[in-house]
Design a protein around this motif. Structure first.
Motif, PDB file in Angstrom:
ATOM      1  N   ARG A  37      -0.760   8.048   5.795  1.00 14.83           N
ATOM      2  CA  ARG A  37      -1.389   8.012   7.105  1.00 14.83           C
ATOM      3  C   ARG A  37      -0.939   6.766   7.868  1.00 14.83           C
ATOM      4  NH1 ARG A  37      -7.572   8.212   6.201  1.00 14.83           N
ATOM      5  NH2 ARG A  37      -6.968   6.725   4.596  1.00 14.83           N
ATOM      6  N   VAL A  38      -0.934   6.889   9.197  1.00 15.71           N
ATOM      7  CA  VAL A  38      -0.504   5.792  10.062  1.00 15.71           C
ATOM      8  C   VAL A  38      -1.634   5.449  11.024  1.00 15.71           C
ATOM      9  CG1 VAL A  38       1.156   5.109  11.840  1.00 15.71           C
ATOM     10  CG2 VAL A  38       1.909   6.474   9.894  1.00 15.71           C
ATOM     11  N   GLU A  57       1.235  14.642  11.182  1.00 16.99           N
ATOM     12  CA  GLU A  57       1.032  14.389  12.609  1.00 16.99           C
ATOM     13  C   GLU A  57       1.991  13.314  13.111  1.00 16.99           C
ATOM     14  OE1 GLU A  57      -3.758  15.330  12.963  1.00 16.99           O
ATOM     15  OE2 GLU A  57      -3.096  13.338  12.312  1.00 16.99           O
ATOM     16  N   TRP A  58       2.136  12.241  12.349  1.00 22.54           N
ATOM     17  CA  TRP A  58       3.020  11.148  12.744  1.00 22.54           C
ATOM     18  C   TRP A  58       4.475  11.619  12.779  1.00 22.54           C
ATOM     19  CZ3 TRP A  58       2.254   7.015  15.374  1.00 22.54           C
ATOM     20  CH2 TRP A  58       3.207   6.006  15.398  1.00 22.54           C
ATOM     21  N   GLN A  59       4.882  12.393  11.798  1.00 20.25           N
ATOM     22  CA  GLN A  59       6.258  12.891  11.773  1.00 20.25           C
ATOM     23  C   GLN A  59       6.515  13.838  12.942  1.00 20.25           C
ATOM     24  OE1 GLN A  59       6.481  14.371   7.726  1.00 20.25           O
ATOM     25  NE2 GLN A  59       7.478  12.493   7.038  1.00 20.25           N
ATOM     26  N   ALA A  60       5.529  14.668  13.298  1.00 18.83           N
ATOM     27  CA  ALA A  60       5.682  15.562  14.444  1.00 18.83           C
ATOM     28  C   ALA A  60       5.811  14.757  15.736  1.00 18.83           C
ATOM     29  CB  ALA A  60       4.492  16.517  14.532  1.00 18.83           C
ATOM     30  N   PHE A  61       5.022  13.706  15.877  1.00 19.17           N
ATOM     31  CA  PHE A  61       5.107  12.854  17.056  1.00 19.17           C
ATOM     32  C   PHE A  61       6.470  12.183  17.144  1.00 19.17           C
ATOM     33  CE2 PHE A  61       4.621   8.554  18.863  1.00 19.17           C
ATOM     34  CZ  PHE A  61       4.363   8.912  20.180  1.00 19.17           C
ATOM     35  N   LEU A  62       6.922  11.584  16.058  1.00 17.55           N
ATOM     36  CA  LEU A  62       8.227  10.920  16.061  1.00 17.55           C
ATOM     37  C   LEU A  62       9.354  11.903  16.368  1.00 17.55           C
ATOM     38  CD1 LEU A  62       8.006   8.447  13.046  1.00 17.55           C
ATOM     39  CD2 LEU A  62       7.731   7.965  15.485  1.00 17.55           C
ATOM     40  N   GLY A  63       9.258  13.101  15.816  1.00 25.62           N
ATOM     41  CA  GLY A  63      10.258  14.124  16.110  1.00 25.62           C
ATOM     42  C   GLY A  63      10.286  14.463  17.589  1.00 25.62           C
ATOM     43  N   GLY A  64       9.109  14.569  18.198  1.00 24.15           N
ATOM     44  CA  GLY A  64       9.029  14.848  19.625  1.00 24.15           C
ATOM     45  C   GLY A  64       9.611  13.721  20.460  1.00 24.15           C
ATOM     46  N   VAL A  65       9.366  12.484  20.046  1.00 20.64           N
ATOM     47  CA  VAL A  65       9.936  11.336  20.757  1.00 20.64           C
ATOM     48  C   VAL A  65      11.460  11.378  20.668  1.00 20.64           C
ATOM     49  CG1 VAL A  65      10.181   8.824  20.723  1.00 20.64           C
ATOM     50  CG2 VAL A  65       7.915   9.854  20.486  1.00 20.64           C
ATOM     51  N   LYS A  66      11.966  11.593  19.485  1.00 28.82           N
ATOM     52  CA  LYS A  66      13.422  11.630  19.289  1.00 28.82           C
ATOM     53  C   LYS A  66      14.069  12.783  20.051  1.00 28.82           C
ATOM     54  CE  LYS A  66      13.191   9.333  14.836  1.00 28.82           C
ATOM     55  NZ  LYS A  66      13.345   9.465  13.391  1.00 28.82           N
ATOM     56  N   ASP A  67      13.350  13.883  20.222  1.00 31.16           N
ATOM     57  CA  ASP A  67      13.875  15.048  20.941  1.00 31.16           C
ATOM     58  C   ASP A  67      13.685  14.941  22.457  1.00 31.16           C
ATOM     59  OD1 ASP A  67      14.642  16.168  18.552  1.00 31.16           O
ATOM     60  OD2 ASP A  67      12.929  17.537  18.422  1.00 31.16           O
ATOM     61  N   GLY A  68      13.073  13.858  22.923  1.00 29.96           N
ATOM     62  CA  GLY A  68      12.879  13.658  24.355  1.00 29.96           C
ATOM     63  C   GLY A  68      11.688  14.381  24.947  1.00 29.96           C
ATOM     64  N   GLU A  69      10.796  14.899  24.115  1.00 28.91           N
ATOM     65  CA  GLU A  69       9.669  15.657  24.620  1.00 28.91           C
ATOM     66  C   GLU A  69       8.681  14.808  25.423  1.00 28.91           C
ATOM     67  OE1 GLU A  69       7.810  17.825  21.415  1.00 28.91           O
ATOM     68  OE2 GLU A  69       9.740  18.577  20.716  1.00 28.91           O
TER      69      GLU A  69
END
Length: 75
Positions: A37-38, A57-69
């Protein structure tokens, strides 16, 4: 809500890209309990509430950031 003991082991980080020099940043760090957890908090209000995200949840957020979402205009 996490106890002060649970938060004591968090290795808080602030982005090196943060332009703020007056403490208005977001800090994040993994909980020391090994759960993945973060915790996230406002650096100017370190005694205020902390939001905790699961590993997924944290990995999904980071993935979205990296994808420009989250590349939306901010004024």
């Amino acid at each position: 809500m996490l106890t002060p003991e649970e938060l004591a082991g968090v290795a808080w980080r602030i982005s090196t890209r943060s332009p703020s020099t007056n403490g208005q940043c977001v800090e994040a760090g993994p909980l020391a309990d090994g759960s993945g957890r973060v915790a996230v908090r406002h650096s100017r209000r370190r005694d205020a509430e902390v939001i905790v995200y699961t590993r997924a949840e944290w990995q999904a957020f980071l993935g979205g950031v990296k994808d420009g979402e989250f590349d939306f205009p901010v004024s």
